[in-house]
Every structure is written in C-alpha cells, then in structure tokens.
Design a protein around this motif. Sequence first.
Motif, PDB file in Angstrom:
ATOM      1  N   ILE A   1       0.843  -1.201   0.000  1.00  0.00           N
ATOM      2  CA  ILE A   1       0.000   0.000   0.000  1.00  0.00           C
ATOM      3  C   ILE A   1       0.876   1.249   0.000  1.00  0.00           C
ATOM      4  CG2 ILE A   1      -1.682   1.313   1.342  1.00  0.00           C
ATOM      5  CD1 ILE A   1      -2.822  -1.356   2.304  1.00  0.00           C
ATOM      6  N   ALA A   2       1.941   1.232   0.813  1.00  0.00           N
ATOM      7  CA  ALA A   2       2.844   2.384   0.875  1.00  0.00           C
ATOM      8  C   ALA A   2       3.495   2.640  -0.476  1.00  0.00           C
ATOM      9  CB  ALA A   2       3.904   2.154   1.945  1.00  0.00           C
ATOM     10  N   LEU A   3       3.945   1.562  -1.153  1.00  0.00           N
ATOM     11  CA  LEU A   3       4.564   1.718  -2.472  1.00  0.00           C
ATOM     12  C   LEU A   3       3.564   2.290  -3.471  1.00  0.00           C
ATOM     13  CD1 LEU A   3       6.866   1.304  -4.491  1.00  0.00           C
ATOM     14  CD2 LEU A   3       6.066  -1.044  -4.799  1.00  0.00           C
ATOM     15  N   GLY A   4       2.334   1.762  -3.481  1.00  0.00           N
ATOM     16  CA  GLY A   4       1.332   2.266  -4.409  1.00  0.00           C
ATOM     17  C   GLY A   4       0.990   3.722  -4.151  1.00  0.00           C
ATOM     18  N   ALA A   5       0.810   4.095  -2.870  1.00  0.00           N
ATOM     19  CA  ALA A   5       0.459   5.476  -2.532  1.00  0.00           C
ATOM     20  C   ALA A   5       1.605   6.422  -2.878  1.00  0.00           C
ATOM     21  CB  ALA A   5       0.111   5.570  -1.047  1.00  0.00           C
TER      22      ALA A   5
ATOM     23  N   SER B   1      20.794   7.744  -2.473  1.00  0.00           N
ATOM     24  CA  SER B   1      19.448   8.278  -2.680  1.00  0.00           C
ATOM     25  C   SER B   1      19.247   9.622  -1.990  1.00  0.00           C
ATOM     26  CB  SER B   1      18.400   7.270  -2.186  1.00  0.00           C
ATOM     27  OG  SER B   1      18.565   7.017  -0.810  1.00  0.00           O
ATOM     28  N   SER B   2      20.154   9.994  -1.082  1.00  0.00           N
ATOM     29  CA  SER B   2      20.038  11.307  -0.439  1.00  0.00           C
ATOM     30  C   SER B   2      20.392  12.432  -1.398  1.00  0.00           C
ATOM     31  CB  SER B   2      20.948  11.369   0.792  1.00  0.00           C
ATOM     32  OG  SER B   2      22.315  11.292   0.419  1.00  0.00           O
ATOM     33  N   LEU B   3      20.944  12.100  -2.584  1.00  0.00           N
ATOM     34  CA  LEU B   3      21.288  13.128  -3.561  1.00  0.00           C
ATOM     35  C   LEU B   3      20.099  14.025  -3.881  1.00  0.00           C
ATOM     36  CD1 LEU B   3      23.503  11.257  -6.176  1.00  0.00           C
ATOM     37  CD2 LEU B   3      24.146  13.265  -4.868  1.00  0.00           C
ATOM     38  N   GLN B   4      18.988  13.413  -4.217  1.00  0.00           N
ATOM     39  CA  GLN B   4      17.819  14.200  -4.600  1.00  0.00           C
ATOM     40  C   GLN B   4      17.301  15.022  -3.431  1.00  0.00           C
ATOM     41  OE1 GLN B   4      14.967  11.497  -6.501  1.00  0.00           O
ATOM     42  NE2 GLN B   4      15.469  12.521  -8.387  1.00  0.00           N
ATOM     43  N   PHE B   5      17.280  14.420  -2.255  1.00  0.00           N
ATOM     44  CA  PHE B   5      16.764  15.116  -1.089  1.00  0.00           C
ATOM     45  C   PHE B   5      17.632  16.343  -0.770  1.00  0.00           C
ATOM     46  CE2 PHE B   5      16.551  15.443   3.639  1.00  0.00           C
ATOM     47  CZ  PHE B   5      15.246  15.922   3.707  1.00  0.00           C
ATOM     48  N   VAL B   6      18.940  16.176  -0.776  1.00  0.00           N
ATOM     49  CA  VAL B   6      19.842  17.293  -0.473  1.00  0.00           C
ATOM     50  C   VAL B   6      19.760  18.350  -1.563  1.00  0.00           C
ATOM     51  CG1 VAL B   6      22.258  17.952  -0.108  1.00  0.00           C
ATOM     52  CG2 VAL B   6      21.380  15.832   0.875  1.00  0.00           C
ATOM     53  N   GLY B   7      19.701  17.918  -2.848  1.00  0.00           N
ATOM     54  CA  GLY B   7      19.567  18.892  -3.934  1.00  0.00           C
ATOM     55  C   GLY B   7      18.301  19.707  -3.822  1.00  0.00           C
ATOM     56  N   ALA B   8      17.208  19.049  -3.465  1.00  0.00           N
ATOM     57  CA  ALA B   8      15.947  19.782  -3.284  1.00  0.00           C
ATOM     58  C   ALA B   8      16.046  20.749  -2.109  1.00  0.00           C
ATOM     59  CB  ALA B   8      14.809  18.790  -3.072  1.00  0.00           C
ATOM     60  N   LEU B   9      16.757  20.358  -1.055  1.00  0.00           N
ATOM     61  CA  LEU B   9      16.940  21.263   0.085  1.00  0.00           C
ATOM     62  C   LEU B   9      17.713  22.519  -0.317  1.00  0.00           C
ATOM     63  CD1 LEU B   9      17.764  18.945   3.142  1.00  0.00           C
ATOM     64  CD2 LEU B   9      15.768  20.413   2.843  1.00  0.00           C
ATOM     65  N   ILE B  10      18.701  22.349  -1.207  1.00  0.00           N
ATOM     66  CA  ILE B  10      19.461  23.514  -1.663  1.00  0.00           C
ATOM     67  C   ILE B  10      18.543  24.503  -2.377  1.00  0.00           C
ATOM     68  CG2 ILE B  10      21.298  24.274  -3.220  1.00  0.00           C
ATOM     69  CD1 ILE B  10      22.730  21.637  -2.628  1.00  0.00           C
ATOM     70  N   TYR B  11      17.668  23.976  -3.238  1.00  0.00           N
ATOM     71  CA  TYR B  11      16.716  24.855  -3.921  1.00  0.00           C
ATOM     72  C   TYR B  11      15.765  25.513  -2.929  1.00  0.00           C
ATOM     73  CZ  TYR B  11      17.917  23.620  -8.713  1.00  0.00           C
ATOM     74  OH  TYR B  11      18.563  23.484  -9.917  1.00  0.00           O
ATOM     75  N   ALA B  12      15.320  24.729  -1.956  1.00  0.00           N
ATOM     76  CA  ALA B  12      14.322  25.240  -1.020  1.00  0.00           C
ATOM     77  C   ALA B  12      14.902  26.268  -0.048  1.00  0.00           C
ATOM     78  CB  ALA B  12      13.714  24.080  -0.237  1.00  0.00           C
ATOM     79  N   THR B  13      16.234  26.248   0.141  1.00  0.00           N
ATOM     80  CA  THR B  13      16.844  27.148   1.121  1.00  0.00           C
ATOM     81  C   THR B  13      17.591  28.318   0.486  1.00  0.00           C
ATOM     82  OG1 THR B  13      18.779  25.688   1.189  1.00  0.00           O
ATOM     83  CG2 THR B  13      17.077  25.358   2.868  1.00  0.00           C
ATOM     84  N   GLY B  14      17.258  28.642  -0.762  1.00  0.00           N
ATOM     85  CA  GLY B  14      17.839  29.835  -1.368  1.00  0.00           C
ATOM     86  C   GLY B  14      18.701  29.583  -2.583  1.00  0.00           C
ATOM     87  N   ASN B  15      18.886  28.342  -2.980  1.00  0.00           N
ATOM     88  CA  ASN B  15      19.592  28.023  -4.220  1.00  0.00           C
ATOM     89  C   ASN B  15      21.021  28.552  -4.234  1.00  0.00           C
ATOM     90  OD1 ASN B  15      19.573  26.717  -6.674  1.00  0.00           O
ATOM     91  ND2 ASN B  15      18.931  28.520  -7.830  1.00  0.00           N
ATOM     92  N   GLN B  16      21.720  28.430  -3.102  1.00  0.00           N
ATOM     93  CA  GLN B  16      23.106  28.893  -3.004  1.00  0.00           C
ATOM     94  C   GLN B  16      24.064  27.751  -3.365  1.00  0.00           C
ATOM     95  OE1 GLN B  16      24.000  32.095  -2.392  1.00  0.00           O
ATOM     96  NE2 GLN B  16      21.800  32.533  -2.463  1.00  0.00           N
TER      97      GLN B  16
ATOM     98  N   THR C   1       8.578  15.073  -0.340  1.00  0.00           N
ATOM     99  CA  THR C   1       8.268  13.766  -0.928  1.00  0.00           C
ATOM    100  C   THR C   1       9.531  12.932  -1.106  1.00  0.00           C
ATOM    101  OG1 THR C   1       6.414  14.769  -2.116  1.00  0.00           O
ATOM    102  CG2 THR C   1       7.151  12.613  -2.871  1.00  0.00           C
ATOM    103  N   ALA C   2      10.619  13.564  -1.578  1.00  0.00           N
ATOM    104  CA  ALA C   2      11.880  12.825  -1.732  1.00  0.00           C
ATOM    105  C   ALA C   2      12.382  12.337  -0.381  1.00  0.00           C
ATOM    106  CB  ALA C   2      12.925  13.728  -2.401  1.00  0.00           C
ATOM    107  N   GLY C   3      12.229  13.171   0.647  1.00  0.00           N
ATOM    108  CA  GLY C   3      12.632  12.750   1.991  1.00  0.00           C
ATOM    109  C   GLY C   3      11.819  11.569   2.492  1.00  0.00           C
ATOM    110  N   ILE C   4      10.509  11.589   2.198  1.00  0.00           N
ATOM    111  CA  ILE C   4       9.653  10.461   2.606  1.00  0.00           C
ATOM    112  C   ILE C   4      10.072   9.190   1.878  1.00  0.00           C
ATOM    113  CG2 ILE C   4       7.287   9.564   2.493  1.00  0.00           C
ATOM    114  CD1 ILE C   4       6.320  12.437   2.940  1.00  0.00           C
ATOM    115  N   GLY C   5      10.383   9.306   0.573  1.00  0.00           N
ATOM    116  CA  GLY C   5      10.830   8.136  -0.173  1.00  0.00           C
ATOM    117  C   GLY C   5      12.121   7.561   0.390  1.00  0.00           C
ATOM    118  N   LEU C   6      13.066   8.436   0.736  1.00  0.00           N
ATOM    119  CA  LEU C   6      14.318   7.981   1.340  1.00  0.00           C
ATOM    120  C   LEU C   6      14.042   7.277   2.662  1.00  0.00           C
ATOM    121  CD1 LEU C   6      17.397   7.876   1.605  1.00  0.00           C
ATOM    122  CD2 LEU C   6      17.331  10.220   2.483  1.00  0.00           C
ATOM    123  N   LEU C   7      13.151   7.846   3.464  1.00  0.00           N
ATOM    124  CA  LEU C   7      12.833   7.245   4.760  1.00  0.00           C
ATOM    125  C   LEU C   7      12.183   5.871   4.582  1.00  0.00           C
ATOM    126  CD1 LEU C   7      12.611   7.453   7.841  1.00  0.00           C
ATOM    127  CD2 LEU C   7      10.428   8.639   7.523  1.00  0.00           C
ATOM    128  N   LEU C   8      11.246   5.760   3.635  1.00  0.00           N
ATOM    129  CA  LEU C   8      10.580   4.472   3.400  1.00  0.00           C
ATOM    130  C   LEU C   8      11.578   3.415   2.916  1.00  0.00           C
ATOM    131  CD1 LEU C   8       7.268   5.640   1.667  1.00  0.00           C
ATOM    132  CD2 LEU C   8       7.505   4.632   3.945  1.00  0.00           C
TER     133      LEU C   8
END
Length: 606
Positions: free
Chosen positions: A236-240, A314-329, A276-283
């Motif tokens: 169910i988690a994978l499908g959702a 897999s943390s690549l995407q999560f960290v990259g998204a954090l960079i964008y979310a925190t000012g794109n520095q 969402t990427a963080g949730i995927g990494l956690l799952l």
Amino acid sequence: MAASSSTFGRELEPARVPRYWQALILVLGLLVLAHMSLWIWEALNGYPGEGRVGVLQQEAGPDGFWRIVKVEPGSPLATAGARPGDAIRYDRAADAVRQFRAGESVGLTLRHEAALSHYTLTAAPRSIPANELAQDQAERRLAIVICSAWMVPALIGLLVTLRSRGRTSVVLLGAALVGLGLTYTNPNLLEGASWIGTAIYCGGDLMQFAPPVLFLAFALAARRETRSKLPRRWLIALGAYTLVVAMLAGRVVWVDLTGRSLVLTHSMGVTVWTTTAGIGLLLTVLALGAAWRESVGMDRTRYAFMLAAIGLLSSLQFVGALIYATGNQWTTANPLVLMLLGAPILGASVFAYAVLRHRVVDIGFAVNRTLVYGAVSAALLATFGLVEWAVDHFVSIGGREKNVLVDAAVAVGIFLAFHRVRDWVEHLIESLFFSNWKKAEERLRRFVKEAPFFIEASTLTAAFVRTLSQYAGGAETAVYVKDGHGYTRAAGGIADSPAVLDGDLPTLVSVRATLEPIEAPDGVLAGCLVTPMVNRNEVIGLTVVGPKPSAHVFRPDEIELIGWATRQIGLDMHALEIEQLQAQNAQIAPLQRENAMLHALVAQRA
C-alpha cells in the motif's frame, strides 16, 4: 536454528525482467552519461554557443504567462523594456524551460502592466562582466565537480544492470542509480528541435522523479525474494507513494508542455518535492532496515552495507531539493553543497566495498578483470613515461633515429614484462578484494590434490560432493556415473532431479558433444551446471551443481575450475574402480587355480 537466506532470495525463485526493459535502461544510462559529459565539456569551455534572452529567474502562472523575478541588465529582454514583476508568454511553451543557443530567434509576448506586446528576440551570446569572471570560474568548477560526482551512480547503475541477469530487484536498483545521474540537470540534447526536444526534456523530468520510487521498489523486491510474503502495508505504501510522485511529475510535465502552472507555484512545488523525496528515502531505509532485522549471518552484513550505500546515494535528490528550497546557493560555502558532493562518493565507495568484499550484487568478476587490466595498463604507461623522462634528462642521445631505437627498446621490455606485471597485480588485487574467492579456490584445489589418496570410490565421491557444494556457495550438488545408456546418481542430490538421467536428454547430448560444462536451459536439470567426467573422450560420469542459494550466476572462472576439478576427480574415481576390479580379480585368481586343480584331479581319478 534459522536457516540463512541469501541477500536477494533463496526461498523464492526471483522474478525476471524482460530483456527489452534491461536494454532500455542501458540506453537511458548511456544517454545520461553522454548528457553529463556534454555538461562537463561545456563548463570546461565556458558554455560555448550558449545564448540568453535575459530572464534570470521566472515563475509560471496559471494563464501561461511567466512572472519575471529577475532580468539580466543589457539583455535583449531588458532592451525590450521588461522589468521584474512583468510577465512573458513564449510562443512555444517549451522555450520557457530550455537553454537557448546564441543567435536563435525566440518569440514571446510581454505583459507590462496591462499592455501586451509581441517580440521576436535574438538570443545574445553569453557574456560575463570582468568583475564577475572569478565568480563565474568558481561556479563552473563547482558544476564540473558536481556533474562528475553524479556520473558515479549512473556508471554503477549501468554495471549493475549489465550483470543483473534480468533479476527484478537488481534491475530496479540499476534503473534507480541510472536515474540519479540526471538529477537536477535537464537534458540539452536536441533542444532546438520542435517536438523531439520537448519529448526529450519531458522524459528527462520523468527520469528525475523516478529514483525515489525505484529505490523503494528495489528494497521491497529484494525483501520479497527472501520472504514468502510481503506485509500488505508495504505494498500500500509503495502504491500510494508512486501515485504521489506520478502526480508531481505530471504537474512538471504539464508546465513543460503548456507553460501554465498547475495547483502549486514553483516554490511550493520545490517544497512539496523536497518533502516527498525525503519520505521516499525514509521508506527505503525502513524497508531495508526491516529486511536487515529479519536476516541472519552474511545476509545481515550484506543488507547493512546496502542500507548504507543506498541511503547515501538516494540522499542526492533530497539534499539537492533542500538547496533549492533554502535559497539556491550553489557554492562550497554551503554545507548542503558539500554534502551533495560527498554523498555520491561515499555511497559509491560503500557500494563498491560491499560488492567486492561481500558480493551484494555479483558484479565482482567484471570489476576484478577491470581492476587488474586497468592497474596493469596504468603501471606500464607510468613505467614507459618514467623511462622516457629519465632517458631525456640523464642520458645524452643524439638524433631522432637513436631516440626511436631507445623508445622501441623500452616498448619491447615493457611488452616482455607484461605477463609478470599482470600476474603480480592480479595476485595483489585478489588478496585485497577477492580473498573469499581465492580461499574457496584453494580449498577445492587442495581437495583435488589429495583425491588420489582416497581408498574407496564411494568415499571419494561423497567427499567431492561436499567440497563442490561448499565451493558453489552451498548449492545442491550430485554426482552421476555412467550406467548403460544413462547415468545413475552415486552421491549427493538436487531437489526434483531424478535418480537416473536419460542419456538422450538434450543437455547431456550437448555435454557429450562438447565435453565442456553447460548450464541446462530447461528440462529436469533447468538452471543447473552440468559438467562431464571424461576418460578417453568418453563421458563416464557427471557432476550436477544446482543454482546458488544467493541466486548469483556462476562466474566464468568458477565454471572453468569446476570443469577442471570434475575431470580430475572423474579420472581418480575411474582409477579406483580399476584398482578395485584388479583387487577382486586378485582374490578370484587363487580360487580359479584351485578350481582348475580339482578339475584335473577329478579327471585323473576318472
């Protein structure tokens, strides 16, 4: 005591992926590497041919107009009168998200306050003010390092897919790693083409959203191969999760195709994707952690390494998204950027160690050969260069012809030393990374060396079955001996295999024709390695080794060694049988002589 199952399955036959899916992943992986290589080349050369219309930052609106956040001073758009807060709508929606080439014409409509004006602008060549050159060089160096780091997962993904043998869990892992190579870098292949460029760009966006889903699917597939049934909550988690990611990916593709925002603004979309990427990494970590808790022995160690490696990669995407979310520095002063650089290197290192030392994925043979010949080539090239340098600096030789003769002599010397250097490097690499393989090979060779000292053929056969099973990682093993037109099992056994093999089985016919080990494709021996015992070109027996409990395939060096050992043991068994027949004949001979004497006495009395 609980039985240890393999990392990727023992209790269940692993599902297989059709070859065309594997081919698709390999093609995509090669395209990803080509794309990243092009990015690196362009960064090294200052992005030649790149053009700009002047939009440095923009955000899509629901009406197809993009709100301008920042305009480049002196650009074609600035000359047209655009200011931050204005909005533009491109004649072609995909122009909003692609990179222009210098001299390219771009049609757009500018909305300034309430007035609409249409312009056809010519993309200006990229130019950097003198006071910003140092910053530009630093940014390009950082881009080169980041792109190079992101190529590492893609390369690993290609190698994993090549060695997957169609296994679902391993193919999913390879696909996820290939997808990571495209993270946050949009394809620039055929950008100027109409629908082709748009399709490639949308495909690239979909690939960027795929890795979290693929990593989670891999974790569940690997766990499914070691359990009879997965808990329903994980399915169910994978499908959702897949549904949520598909909706976010669909939203981005919608913006690419129409230029219109959907539900979320750009900043909101980045925040949602980061979460969402963080949730995927956690799952993924939780799924692999659950498999780690349920495993024992070496499987537990393998899962631990896989958990660490995939967590880092897999943390690549999560960290990259954090960079964008925190000012794109995107500077090395940002600790998130340093994490982004370190994650693929550490993850690749852990993954390589897990493969080489613990065979999490059985690509070790290919890596072994690559390391050996790569190291040999590097050593010989370095030697040639050092000798050339020494000759030039310390030996006075005049004339081009004499120099050519010296080079030729050095080359001949290196050629003659190649095999000795290769053997030394191979021994060193095998000692460092492949000690388990070497120990298993030494045990089998030692047994073959001691085999001639067995007294009973039945004892030798039983001991060979045990030794060969250990060498094959616990695979079921049986020895068959020729009996009339078929082969009768003499020792060992394999589940569902008969005690007597028909000599006309297709696999046995092929073995007699080639006198070489053959992996049976189907029939009662499907998936087994069948190796002949040969005496004077006659197959006098067979060893049948079942699939490995780890579901790894037999490496070429394993097949070669099993073939050699089987031939040697077959000759020893044949020699013991002859010795036993001779001993029986020796026992019968006195009786025959006594019988002849009795017949002679009876004849005399008669």
